[in-house]
Design a protein around this motif. Sequence first.
Motif, PDB file in Angstrom:
ATOM      1  N   ASP A  35      36.234  -3.626   7.313  1.00 50.04           N
ATOM      2  CA  ASP A  35      37.322  -3.980   8.260  1.00 50.04           C
ATOM      3  C   ASP A  35      36.370  -4.294   9.677  1.00 50.04           C
ATOM      4  OD1 ASP A  35      39.160  -3.406   6.386  1.00 50.04           O
ATOM      5  OD2 ASP A  35      39.829  -1.572   7.003  1.00 50.04           O
ATOM      6  N   THR A  36      35.560  -4.317   9.943  1.00 50.97           N
ATOM      7  CA  THR A  36      34.765  -4.638  10.861  1.00 50.97           C
ATOM      8  C   THR A  36      33.552  -5.429  10.751  1.00 50.97           C
ATOM      9  OG1 THR A  36      32.720  -3.254  10.649  1.00 50.97           O
ATOM     10  CG2 THR A  36      34.629  -2.013  11.375  1.00 50.97           C
ATOM     11  N   PRO A  37      33.126  -6.319  11.880  1.00 48.18           N
ATOM     12  CA  PRO A  37      31.956  -7.356  11.849  1.00 48.18           C
ATOM     13  C   PRO A  37      30.517  -6.804  11.764  1.00 48.18           C
ATOM     14  CG  PRO A  37      32.980  -7.157  14.132  1.00 48.18           C
ATOM     15  CD  PRO A  37      33.817  -6.281  13.116  1.00 48.18           C
ATOM     16  N   ASP A  38      30.506  -5.443  11.597  1.00 50.34           N
ATOM     17  CA  ASP A  38      29.166  -4.854  11.761  1.00 50.34           C
ATOM     18  C   ASP A  38      28.402  -5.182  10.487  1.00 50.34           C
ATOM     19  OD1 ASP A  38      29.913  -3.540  14.120  1.00 50.34           O
ATOM     20  OD2 ASP A  38      30.605  -1.664  13.146  1.00 50.34           O
ATOM     21  N   SER A  39      27.117  -5.501  10.470  1.00 47.00           N
ATOM     22  CA  SER A  39      26.230  -6.218   9.291  1.00 47.00           C
ATOM     23  C   SER A  39      26.404  -5.145   8.086  1.00 47.00           C
ATOM     24  CB  SER A  39      25.081  -6.554   9.564  1.00 47.00           C
ATOM     25  OG  SER A  39      24.357  -6.983   8.670  1.00 47.00           O
ATOM     26  N   VAL A  40      26.855  -5.555   6.967  1.00 47.28           N
ATOM     27  CA  VAL A  40      26.879  -4.800   5.586  1.00 47.28           C
ATOM     28  C   VAL A  40      26.050  -5.704   4.412  1.00 47.28           C
ATOM     29  CG1 VAL A  40      28.810  -3.361   6.262  1.00 47.28           C
ATOM     30  CG2 VAL A  40      29.117  -5.613   5.168  1.00 47.28           C
ATOM     31  N   ASP A  41      25.833  -5.101   3.534  1.00 49.54           N
ATOM     32  CA  ASP A  41      25.395  -6.002   2.332  1.00 49.54           C
ATOM     33  C   ASP A  41      26.502  -6.126   1.440  1.00 49.54           C
ATOM     34  OD1 ASP A  41      22.763  -5.502   3.293  1.00 49.54           O
ATOM     35  OD2 ASP A  41      22.359  -3.581   2.052  1.00 49.54           O
ATOM     36  N   TYR A  42      26.708  -7.620   1.048  1.00 50.75           N
ATOM     37  CA  TYR A  42      27.781  -7.979   0.294  1.00 50.75           C
ATOM     38  C   TYR A  42      27.760  -7.323  -1.072  1.00 50.75           C
ATOM     39  CZ  TYR A  42      24.155 -10.957  -1.251  1.00 50.75           C
ATOM     40  OH  TYR A  42      23.045 -11.893  -1.694  1.00 50.75           O
ATOM     41  N   ALA A  43      26.764  -7.143  -1.675  1.00 51.40           N
ATOM     42  CA  ALA A  43      26.756  -6.454  -2.922  1.00 51.40           C
ATOM     43  C   ALA A  43      27.565  -5.070  -3.222  1.00 51.40           C
ATOM     44  CB  ALA A  43      25.287  -6.349  -3.485  1.00 51.40           C
ATOM     45  N   ASP A  44      27.306  -4.446  -2.082  1.00 53.53           N
ATOM     46  CA  ASP A  44      27.867  -2.965  -2.066  1.00 53.53           C
ATOM     47  C   ASP A  44      29.476  -3.380  -2.082  1.00 53.53           C
ATOM     48  OD1 ASP A  44      25.443  -1.714  -1.943  1.00 53.53           O
ATOM     49  OD2 ASP A  44      25.436  -1.735   0.392  1.00 53.53           O
ATOM     50  N   PHE A  45      29.878  -4.222  -1.582  1.00 55.79           N
ATOM     51  CA  PHE A  45      31.323  -4.533  -1.516  1.00 55.79           C
ATOM     52  C   PHE A  45      32.097  -5.319  -2.650  1.00 55.79           C
ATOM     53  CE2 PHE A  45      29.766  -3.638   2.665  1.00 55.79           C
ATOM     54  CZ  PHE A  45      30.947  -2.425   3.236  1.00 55.79           C
ATOM     55  N   GLY A  46      30.836  -6.045  -3.548  1.00 52.42           N
ATOM     56  CA  GLY A  46      31.441  -6.942  -4.317  1.00 52.42           C
ATOM     57  C   GLY A  46      31.541  -6.030  -5.783  1.00 52.42           C
ATOM     58  N   HIS A  47      30.477  -5.348  -6.117  1.00 52.65           N
ATOM     59  CA  HIS A  47      30.637  -4.419  -7.072  1.00 52.65           C
ATOM     60  C   HIS A  47      31.966  -3.695  -7.753  1.00 52.65           C
ATOM     61  CE1 HIS A  47      26.450  -5.179  -8.578  1.00 52.65           C
ATOM     62  NE2 HIS A  47      25.902  -4.844  -7.397  1.00 52.65           N
ATOM     63  N   PRO A  48      32.554  -3.141  -6.691  1.00 56.85           N
ATOM     64  CA  PRO A  48      33.723  -2.426  -6.969  1.00 56.85           C
ATOM     65  C   PRO A  48      34.905  -3.350  -7.532  1.00 56.85           C
ATOM     66  CG  PRO A  48      32.986  -1.447  -4.933  1.00 56.85           C
ATOM     67  CD  PRO A  48      32.188  -2.924  -5.563  1.00 56.85           C
ATOM     68  N   VAL A  49      35.099  -4.717  -6.764  1.00 56.18           N
ATOM     69  CA  VAL A  49      35.953  -5.775  -7.223  1.00 56.18           C
ATOM     70  C   VAL A  49      35.669  -6.041  -8.844  1.00 56.18           C
ATOM     71  CG1 VAL A  49      36.856  -8.104  -6.921  1.00 56.18           C
ATOM     72  CG2 VAL A  49      36.484  -6.584  -5.091  1.00 56.18           C
ATOM     73  N   ALA A  50      34.359  -6.122  -9.110  1.00 58.27           N
ATOM     74  CA  ALA A  50      34.039  -6.907 -10.407  1.00 58.27           C
ATOM     75  C   ALA A  50      34.168  -5.687 -11.225  1.00 58.27           C
ATOM     76  CB  ALA A  50      32.359  -7.266 -10.312  1.00 58.27           C
ATOM     77  N   THR A  51      33.953  -4.575 -11.091  1.00 60.73           N
ATOM     78  CA  THR A  51      34.083  -3.420 -12.016  1.00 60.73           C
ATOM     79  C   THR A  51      35.769  -3.155 -12.328  1.00 60.73           C
ATOM     80  OG1 THR A  51      32.070  -1.963 -11.086  1.00 60.73           O
ATOM     81  CG2 THR A  51      33.916  -0.743 -12.203  1.00 60.73           C
ATOM     82  N   ASP A  52      36.797  -3.420 -11.269  1.00 59.39           N
ATOM     83  CA  ASP A  52      37.922  -3.415 -11.595  1.00 59.39           C
ATOM     84  C   ASP A  52      38.405  -4.646 -12.457  1.00 59.39           C
ATOM     85  OD1 ASP A  52      38.395  -1.157 -10.004  1.00 59.39           O
ATOM     86  OD2 ASP A  52      39.814  -2.244  -8.451  1.00 59.39           O
ATOM     87  N   VAL A  53      37.790  -5.678 -12.355  1.00 58.23           N
ATOM     88  CA  VAL A  53      38.242  -6.940 -13.147  1.00 58.23           C
ATOM     89  C   VAL A  53      37.560  -6.673 -14.513  1.00 58.23           C
ATOM     90  CG1 VAL A  53      37.795  -9.354 -13.382  1.00 58.23           C
ATOM     91  CG2 VAL A  53      38.472  -8.514 -11.213  1.00 58.23           C
ATOM     92  N   GLU A  54      36.294  -6.269 -14.601  1.00 54.88           N
ATOM     93  CA  GLU A  54      35.777  -5.868 -15.881  1.00 54.88           C
ATOM     94  C   GLU A  54      36.493  -4.968 -16.740  1.00 54.88           C
ATOM     95  OE1 GLU A  54      31.179  -4.986 -16.934  1.00 54.88           O
ATOM     96  OE2 GLU A  54      31.989  -3.824 -15.073  1.00 54.88           O
ATOM     97  N   ASN A  55      37.105  -3.903 -16.120  1.00 59.12           N
ATOM     98  CA  ASN A  55      37.772  -2.790 -16.735  1.00 59.12           C
ATOM     99  C   ASN A  55      39.169  -2.904 -17.030  1.00 59.12           C
ATOM    100  OD1 ASN A  55      35.231  -1.384 -17.362  1.00 59.12           O
ATOM    101  ND2 ASN A  55      35.658  -0.463 -15.156  1.00 59.12           N
ATOM    102  N   GLY A  56      39.983  -4.026 -16.482  1.00 55.42           N
ATOM    103  CA  GLY A  56      41.111  -4.397 -16.644  1.00 55.42           C
ATOM    104  C   GLY A  56      42.041  -3.675 -15.646  1.00 55.42           C
ATOM    105  N   VAL A  57      41.474  -2.975 -14.731  1.00 58.46           N
ATOM    106  CA  VAL A  57      42.429  -2.478 -13.788  1.00 58.46           C
ATOM    107  C   VAL A  57      43.154  -3.137 -12.839  1.00 58.46           C
ATOM    108  CG1 VAL A  57      42.181  -0.627 -11.643  1.00 58.46           C
ATOM    109  CG2 VAL A  57      40.454  -0.517 -13.510  1.00 58.46           C
ATOM    110  N   VAL A  58      42.837  -4.136 -12.636  1.00 62.07           N
ATOM    111  CA  VAL A  58      43.405  -5.431 -11.788  1.00 62.07           C
ATOM    112  C   VAL A  58      43.651  -6.785 -12.667  1.00 62.07           C
ATOM    113  CG1 VAL A  58      42.924  -4.493  -9.530  1.00 62.07           C
ATOM    114  CG2 VAL A  58      41.401  -6.309 -10.593  1.00 62.07           C
ATOM    115  N   ASP A  59      44.468  -7.501 -12.165  1.00 61.26           N
ATOM    116  CA  ASP A  59      44.392  -8.773 -12.844  1.00 61.26           C
ATOM    117  C   ASP A  59      43.486  -9.830 -12.369  1.00 61.26           C
ATOM    118  OD1 ASP A  59      47.054  -8.199 -14.341  1.00 61.26           O
ATOM    119  OD2 ASP A  59      47.745  -8.023 -12.334  1.00 61.26           O
ATOM    120  N   PHE A  60      43.128  -9.837 -11.141  1.00 63.59           N
ATOM    121  CA  PHE A  60      42.265 -10.865 -10.491  1.00 63.59           C
ATOM    122  C   PHE A  60      41.497 -10.102  -9.465  1.00 63.59           C
ATOM    123  CE2 PHE A  60      45.941 -13.706 -11.927  1.00 63.59           C
ATOM    124  CZ  PHE A  60      44.959 -14.519 -12.563  1.00 63.59           C
ATOM    125  N   GLY A  61      40.382 -10.777  -9.051  1.00 62.28           N
ATOM    126  CA  GLY A  61      39.524 -10.206  -7.704  1.00 62.28           C
ATOM    127  C   GLY A  61      39.431 -11.397  -6.682  1.00 62.28           C
TER     128      GLY A  61
END
Length: 143
Positions: A35-61
């Motif tokens: 929620d902030t503009p402080d530098s982070v690594d995109y991969a750390d934030f992308g994997h949870p979305v992909a995991t939810d899509v992969e496991n059918g927890v969500v319809d889309f990411g």
Amino acid sequence: MKIAISNDHAGPEYKFAIVDYLNSIGVEVTNYGTDTPDSVDYADFGHPVATDVENGVVDFGIVICGSGNGISMTVNKHAGVRAALCWTKEIAELARQHNNANILSIPARYTSIQQAVEMVKTFLNTEFEGGRHANRIAKIPCA
């Protein structure tokens, strides 16, 4: 409908606008982004979305980073994920129609917030055409 969304430091304002839109149409949203503009690594934030899509927890990411490339590459490493990097609503439409994309990747530094919301609207309201496109999708490895 359930959607997981994530972003790195380039996309908080984009995410807020997209989540507001999604909430306004009754979509259940899981926010994995910063929620902030402080530098982070995109991969750390992308994997949870992909995991939810992969496991059918969500319809889309929906994933957002500066160019859209890094986070798209990250999520596409997951089985069954077909993330499409889009910068216009027309490309988002084709990603759904022809590629059955299940994650929309948005380049925050190359699109406006308004364009991003329009891409989300188009992405969610476009159906996969199947047919000859299904044959092509079947040739994409799942792992």
